[in-house]
Scaffold this motif. Structure first.
Motif, short mmCIF file in Angstrom:
data_model
loop_
_atom_site.label_atom_id
_atom_site.label_comp_id
_atom_site.label_asym_id
_atom_site.label_seq_id
_atom_site.Cartn_x
_atom_site.Cartn_y
_atom_site.Cartn_z
N UNK A 1 5.79 -5.74 -10.09
CA UNK A 1 4.50 -5.60 -9.83
C UNK A 1 4.15 -4.76 -10.83
N UNK A 2 2.76 -4.58 -11.41
CA UNK A 2 1.93 -5.69 -11.30
C UNK A 2 2.33 -6.69 -12.00
N UNK A 3 1.88 -8.04 -11.53
CA UNK A 3 2.33 -9.22 -12.08
C UNK A 3 1.63 -9.57 -13.23
N UNK A 4 0.63 -9.03 -13.53
CA UNK A 4 -0.34 -8.97 -14.92
C UNK A 4 -0.91 -7.78 -15.01
N UNK A 5 -1.13 -7.43 -16.49
CA UNK A 5 -1.81 -6.32 -16.47
C UNK A 5 -2.71 -6.22 -17.90
N UNK A 6 -3.77 -5.40 -17.97
CA UNK A 6 -4.57 -5.37 -19.34
C UNK A 6 -4.40 -4.00 -19.74
N UNK A 7 -3.75 -3.58 -20.67
CA UNK A 7 -3.25 -2.17 -20.72
C UNK A 7 -3.82 -1.72 -22.50
N UNK A 8 -4.23 -0.71 -22.44
CA UNK A 8 -4.71 -0.16 -23.82
C UNK A 8 -3.34 0.21 -24.50
N UNK A 9 -3.30 -0.01 -25.97
CA UNK A 9 -2.03 0.19 -26.83
C UNK A 9 -1.97 1.55 -26.63
N UNK A 10 -0.61 2.19 -26.64
CA UNK A 10 -0.13 3.73 -26.87
C UNK A 10 -0.17 4.25 -25.35
N UNK B 1 -6.73 -3.12 -28.39
CA UNK B 1 -7.09 -2.28 -29.20
C UNK B 1 -8.44 -1.76 -28.71
N UNK B 2 -9.18 -2.96 -28.50
CA UNK B 2 -10.70 -2.75 -28.41
C UNK B 2 -10.87 -3.10 -26.86
N UNK B 3 -12.07 -2.46 -26.33
CA UNK B 3 -12.40 -2.75 -24.94
C UNK B 3 -13.11 -4.10 -24.98
N UNK B 4 -13.03 -4.75 -23.89
CA UNK B 4 -13.98 -6.02 -23.73
C UNK B 4 -15.29 -5.67 -24.02
N UNK B 5 -16.17 -6.63 -24.43
CA UNK B 5 -17.69 -6.42 -24.94
C UNK B 5 -18.42 -5.89 -23.64
N UNK B 6 -17.98 -6.23 -22.48
CA UNK B 6 -18.97 -5.87 -21.12
C UNK B 6 -17.95 -4.62 -20.37
N UNK B 7 -17.18 -3.85 -21.21
CA UNK B 7 -16.40 -2.92 -20.39
C UNK B 7 -17.48 -1.69 -19.92
N UNK C 1 -15.17 9.31 -21.37
CA UNK C 1 -15.18 8.12 -22.28
C UNK C 1 -13.88 7.24 -22.05
N UNK C 2 -13.79 6.16 -22.30
CA UNK C 2 -12.39 5.30 -22.33
C UNK C 2 -11.96 5.58 -23.70
N UNK C 3 -10.55 5.75 -23.77
CA UNK C 3 -10.09 5.93 -25.01
C UNK C 3 -8.82 4.90 -25.46
N UNK C 4 -8.98 3.84 -25.50
CA UNK C 4 -8.03 2.99 -25.53
C UNK C 4 -7.20 3.15 -26.70
N UNK C 5 -7.40 3.76 -27.89
CA UNK C 5 -6.26 4.12 -28.95
C UNK C 5 -5.71 5.35 -28.91
N UNK D 1 -17.42 7.40 -30.99
CA UNK D 1 -19.29 6.72 -31.26
C UNK D 1 -19.23 5.54 -30.23
N UNK D 2 -20.51 5.21 -30.00
CA UNK D 2 -21.03 4.06 -29.08
C UNK D 2 -20.46 2.78 -29.60
N UNK D 3 -20.66 2.76 -30.97
CA UNK D 3 -20.44 1.20 -31.50
C UNK D 3 -18.98 1.10 -31.96
N UNK D 4 -18.00 1.91 -31.57
CA UNK D 4 -16.50 1.61 -31.78
C UNK D 4 -15.89 1.14 -30.70
N UNK D 5 -14.69 1.09 -30.76
CA UNK D 5 -13.85 0.53 -29.74
C UNK D 5 -13.84 1.55 -28.35
N UNK D 6 -14.15 2.80 -28.64
CA UNK D 6 -14.20 3.71 -27.43
C UNK D 6 -15.41 3.36 -26.51
N UNK D 7 -16.72 2.96 -27.29
CA UNK D 7 -17.76 2.67 -26.73
C UNK D 7 -18.46 4.10 -25.95
N UNK D 8 -18.07 5.23 -26.63
CA UNK D 8 -18.43 6.54 -25.86
C UNK D 8 -19.62 7.07 -26.93
#
Length: 313
Positions: A45-54, A179-185, A291-295, A302-309
């Motif tokens: 477990x977990x059987x599936x996962x959605x994980x940010x790189x690094x 590398x990037x968050x889902x559009x509706x994150x 903010x979420x920091x997937x990288x 910034x709000x228009x980047x992968x962080x959405x912050x």
């Protein structure tokens, strides 16, 4: 001369046959005792996962029943497809290997379930987005090499994760690195406000953050910043925070890197909790942006980047 009597030839032949039979029977009995023979139900477990790189991903192998072998029961893992992963050894500190070619059924990771215990874990990361399929098995012969795919190490598990009813020494999981968050994150951190002492016991602010795909799945309302319906959690996501020049601001300004780098990392249910300390014992308001920091670069991009912050307010 009468004291030494010879054994008849028929008796010698009989004893020889017994010796041969004994030599055949004993090794077979010994092998049967040493072999687990498909007696463990292995669940990873977990059987599936959605994980940010690094971000660090942890797989937990659970055996049922408990391990009854000394010095322990070995669990092997092979990354069969997807991006290369960097693996951490059992001791949690030493890099063990990097899977560069995803060679099928040549273990990339190993952990040991100790006698009378039921679980062990492995840690790994990826710097590249993609989807990994990871197969695991109980290495009954402890050769730390290939999966034997025989009666002693179970049948080959299906390539799609899912619950199984039969006792089987194998399991498979999938991990999606992004590398990037889902559009509706969406990220929801609570409580929104707190009143705390400026020093002493209870002065640190405990904050729980929850990350999820606010996509309206399962009857939920999209983009309402509330995890409703069956909107999926986002796990393995590092959360950063910045004190916007308020009380107890470590850098007394809105600067980077984050004041609270890796404040917490979301678990399988998408939530995590951290504490903001009253580092300067200042009794004034602190406005903190999370903010979420997937990288995982400790920066608010910034709000228009992968962080959405957007920590400019």
């Amino acid at each position: 001369m009468t004291a030494s009597r010879s054994i008849p030839r028929r008796s010698l032949a009989f004893l020889g046959a017994l010796a041969i039979l004994f030599a055949l029977v004993v090794p077979l009995a010994g092998d049967a005792a040493a072999s687990v023979d498909n007696s463990f139900d292995l669940q990873v477990t977990p059987e599936t996962g959605t994980i940010g790189t690094n971000a660090t991903h942890v797989l937990t192998a659970t055996m049922d029943p408990f391990c009854d072998e000394a010095p322990g029961c070995e669990i092997d893992f092979e990354v069969e497809s997807g991006p290369a992963v960097s693996v951490t050894a059992d001791d949690g500190t030493t890099p063990r290997t990097t899977d560069a070619d995803n060679t099928p059924l040549t273990p990339d990771m190993t952990c040991t379930v100790l006698p009378t215990q039921t679980t062990c874990t492995v840690d790994f990361t990826s710097t590249t987005a993609g989807s990994n399929t990871i197969r695991s098995w109980v290495d009954d012969d402890k050769d730390n090499a290939t999966f034997d795919a025989d009666a002693t190490e179970g049948a080959v598990e299906e390539t799609t994760p899912g619950a199984r009813t039969e006792i089987d020494d194998t399991d498979v999981v999938t991990v999606d690195w992004f590398l990037a968050l889902p559009a509706n994150a969406a990220l929801d951190c609570t409580p929104e406000t707190q009143t705390l002492p400026s020093s002493g016991a209870g002065s640190g602010a405990s904050i729980t953050c929850k990350a999820f795909n606010d996509n309206g799945a399962g009857g939920g309302t999209a983009d309402n910043e509330v995890q409703d319906g069956t909107e999926p959690a986002i796990s393995g996501l590092p959360i950063d925070g910045e004190n916007l020049n308020g009380g107890n601001d470590p850098d007394n300004g809105n600067t980077t890197p984050a004041d609270y780098n890796n404040f917490c990392t979301t678990t399988a249910n998408g939530s995590c909790t951290g504490t903001v300390p009253a580092s300067e014992s200042q009794g004034t308001n602190a406005n903190i942006c999370f903010w979420a920091d997937p990288d995982n670069d400790a920066l608010s991009n910034g709000a228009t980047t992968s962080d959405g912050s957007d920590c400019a307010e």
